[in-house]
Design a protein around this motif. Structure first.
Motif, short mmCIF file in Angstrom:
data_model
loop_
_atom_site.label_atom_id
_atom_site.label_comp_id
_atom_site.label_asym_id
_atom_site.label_seq_id
_atom_site.Cartn_x
_atom_site.Cartn_y
_atom_site.Cartn_z
N PRO A 110 50.22 43.23 0.59
CA PRO A 110 50.63 43.42 -0.81
C PRO A 110 51.61 42.35 -1.28
CG PRO A 110 50.68 45.49 0.37
CD PRO A 110 50.41 44.44 1.39
N ARG A 159 41.68 42.64 0.05
CA ARG A 159 42.98 43.29 -0.08
C ARG A 159 43.00 44.62 0.68
NH1 ARG A 159 43.43 47.17 -4.73
NH2 ARG A 159 45.65 46.77 -4.62
N ASN A 199 49.11 36.78 -7.49
CA ASN A 199 49.08 37.17 -8.91
C ASN A 199 50.13 36.40 -9.71
OD1 ASN A 199 47.27 39.54 -9.85
ND2 ASN A 199 47.82 40.04 -7.74
N LEU A 233 44.82 40.89 3.35
CA LEU A 233 45.75 40.41 2.32
C LEU A 233 46.88 41.42 2.17
CD1 LEU A 233 45.90 38.02 0.33
CD2 LEU A 233 44.83 39.50 -1.36
N TYR A 257 44.04 45.22 -12.06
CA TYR A 257 42.94 44.26 -12.03
C TYR A 257 41.91 44.59 -13.11
CZ TYR A 257 44.61 42.30 -7.66
OH TYR A 257 45.37 41.66 -6.72
N ASN A 281 50.55 43.54 -11.83
CA ASN A 281 50.47 43.49 -10.36
C ASN A 281 51.76 42.95 -9.76
OD1 ASN A 281 47.95 44.52 -9.70
ND2 ASN A 281 46.93 42.60 -10.22
N PRO A 287 50.51 45.75 -6.73
CA PRO A 287 49.07 45.59 -6.85
C PRO A 287 48.36 46.94 -6.99
CG PRO A 287 49.93 44.34 -4.99
CD PRO A 287 51.03 45.21 -5.46
N GLU A 341 49.63 39.33 -2.00
CA GLU A 341 48.81 39.61 -3.18
C GLU A 341 49.65 39.43 -4.45
OE1 GLU A 341 46.86 43.34 -2.67
OE2 GLU A 341 45.97 43.27 -4.66
N ARG A 342 50.90 39.88 -4.39
CA ARG A 342 51.78 39.71 -5.56
C ARG A 342 52.09 38.24 -5.79
NH1 ARG A 342 56.65 43.88 -5.14
NH2 ARG A 342 57.19 42.92 -7.11
N VAL A 344 39.69 38.83 -4.12
CA VAL A 344 40.88 39.62 -3.75
C VAL A 344 40.49 41.06 -3.45
CG1 VAL A 344 43.02 40.59 -4.66
CG2 VAL A 344 42.57 38.15 -4.89
N GLN A 345 39.55 41.61 -4.24
CA GLN A 345 39.12 42.99 -3.98
C GLN A 345 38.46 43.12 -2.61
OE1 GLN A 345 39.82 45.65 -5.96
NE2 GLN A 345 41.00 44.13 -7.10
#
Lengths: 80, 204
Positions: free
Chosen positions: B8, B145, B15, B6, B71, B61, B66, B11-12, B141-142
């Motif tokens: 960044p 990522r 979010n 994933l 989180y 995030n 992120p 990921e954003r 996600v954890q």
């Protein structure tokens, strides 16, 4: 001062005073929401990294309100 | 450190989508509040506080980048929201329980559910589902990522979208704060599901 604003201020003072007379301000939902608003505005404005602090403060206020809302003497919400 | 799948930027974007979803939930609750003329109870407002906390974590995030700490804000908020939502669900779990006498009855209307239903479920049940989805999403996600990579230059379109989204969130939270002030003032919030605004009462 316009009459409407004065009336609102009077109501605020009476409400706050009555809460204090009953053992202190117990319900601070407005304060929690204001903290969340401020944290989001500062995050949007200058990407402040400390905004988690007012969010946690709002959650602590929420926990206080929640604990006072639960009647521990009769039930914990489980009704059998 | 092993690279995640994933990026960044993605990921954003995720979010941002999550944050917009929570904005939609809060705006949806406004629709029900005003169309059915039912003020939210204390527990309902606490769930909104928790949802806003989750949204601000996601907004951090999106705006800052992120980070595990952001989180953490989402997780702490959703744990609180889940506890409140489960509490409210359990309060209305048994329709045969008479809260006034504290005894079971033969009438299914002794303990009616609070508020209107959305797609067959009450709002506090939806709240449990939403917070569960938040837990699952953060966990997933954890897992995938990549905390080691950081974008050298953030894309301009993402920066503009982030600013717009978080600005919208700020407006929604500010409107919520005004509505809560109008409903509760500095005292107790009404819990009867009526339309008794504090600011329009003749006495405080």
């Amino acid at each position: 001062m316009p009459m409407a604003i004065r009336q609102i201020l009077d109501k605020m003072l009476i409400s706050f005073g009555s809460r204090r007379a009953n053992g202190g301000p117990t319900d601070m939902m407005t304060a929690a929401m204001l903290l969340l608003t401020l944290s989001c505005i500062f995050l949007w404005w200058n990407k402040a990294q400390w905004v988690w602090l007012p969010v946690m403060a709002a959650l602590i206020i929420g926990i206080v309100i929640f604990v006072q809302d639960v009647d521990f003497s009769t039930n914990l919400g489980v009704q059998l | 450190m092993r690279e995640g799948i994933l990026s960044p930027e993605f990921e954003r974007v995720l979010n941002l989508l999550g944050m917009l979803g929570i904005i939609g939930v809060i705006l949806g609750s406004y629709v029900y509040q005003f169309s059915y003329r039912e003020l939210p109870c204390t527990l309902c407002l606490l769930q909104r506080v928790a949802m806003i906390g989750v949204a601000i974590g996601a907004a951090m995030n999106v705006m800052i980048g992120p980070d595990t700490r952001h989180y953490g804000v989402c997780l702490v908020s959703s744990v609180f929201g889940m506890v409140v939502a489960i509490r409210q669900s359990l309060l209305h779990l048994n329709p045969f329980f008479d809260k006034k006498t504290g005894q079971p009855t033969l009438e299914a209307t002794a303990n009616p559910p609070f508020g209107q239903e959305v797609f067959g479920l009450n709002l506090y049940i939806w709240s449990v589902i939403i917070f569960t989805v938040v837990f699952l999403a953060i966990g997933l996600v954890q897992l995938i990522r990549d905390p080691s990579s950081w974008p050298a230059r953030e894309p301009g379109w993402l920066s503009r979208l982030a600013s717009l989204g978080v600005g919208l969130l700020a407006i929604v939270i500010a409107s919520q704060a005004i509505l809560v002030f109008m409903e509760c003032g500095f005292g107790d919030c009404p819990n009867d599901g009526g339309w008794d605004w504090w600011i329009f009462r003749s006495s405080a």
